[in-house]
Design a protein around this motif. Structure first.
Motif: not given
Length: 207
Positions: A52-73
């Motif tokens: 499959a073709h790998v698409i690489i580009f720069t620009g606006y992110p697909p998400i914005k102003n997000v609240t992220f819940v996470y665990k570090l490991q």
């Protein structure tokens, strides 16, 4: 009238021929099964995104102003599957993100750091407080991302677990040393803002 001697001679001639025919059929049956197995494997790899073709580009992110819940490991990146399963059980319909802080080829596996979690809000959507409290009950941390306007994005198919492995092998060599060193994401609890890579999935599933 056929004599007993002639009958025995005929059987002696027929048995080797029958044995050879059975061997021929068996060999070709095994060959057919082998070819069928190779065809199935090739189809699976192609479906997973081998070419499959790998698409690489720069620009606006697909998400914005997000609240992220996470665990570090800390540990080998393959161990993140348990965190993905946990996040999926709590919020099966949420977007999922993985953040990798160390390059496995440069840092020992047991020292590699990563964060795994889910988005509980995005854009103008309000945070689901009940879901947020549920994540916190299970030990997840909360972090809010401000909106950014310029990011580097690599897009590859994500259809199964093999897609992830193929994506890592194909995408990061193209990004390494060029874009990855410019990515910064300092989550509370980490001591470095250098990020090796970020994965975002449309659903928080461990594939």
């Amino acid at each position: 009238m056929t004599s007993l001697k002639d009958t025995l001679q005929l059987r002696q001639l027929t048995l080797p021929a029958a044995h050879s025919l059975c061997s021929f059929i068996h060999k070709h049956k095994m060959l057919s099964l082998s070819l069928l197995l190779l065809l199935i494997l090739a189809t699976y790899f192609l479906y997973s995104g081998l070419f499959a073709h790998v698409i690489i580009f720069t620009g606006y992110p697909p998400i914005k102003n997000v609240t992220f819940v996470y665990k570090l490991q800390e540990g080998p990146h393959k161990n993140r599957a348990e965190l993905l399963k946990e996040a999926s059980r709590i919020g099966p319909n949420t977007f999922c993100m993985e953040v990798f802080y160390d390059y496995p080829k440069k840092v020992p596996g047991h020292q590699c750091r990563y964060a795994v979690g889910s988005f509980v809000s995005e854009g103008k959507d309000k945070v689901d407080e009940d879901l947020l409290k549920l994540y916190e009950t299970f030990g997840f941390h909360v972090f809010s991302f401000p909106e950014v306007t310029h990011v580097v994005i690599a897009s590859v198919p994500h259809r199964n677990f093999l897609s992830v492995l193929l994506g890592v092998k194909r995408v990061y060599p193209r990004l390494d040393g060029t874009f990855c060193n410019t990515i910064c994401l300092l989550l509370p609890g980490t001591h470095s803002n250098n990020v090796y890579g970020i994965h975002i999935f449309d659903k928080c599933e461990s594939k």
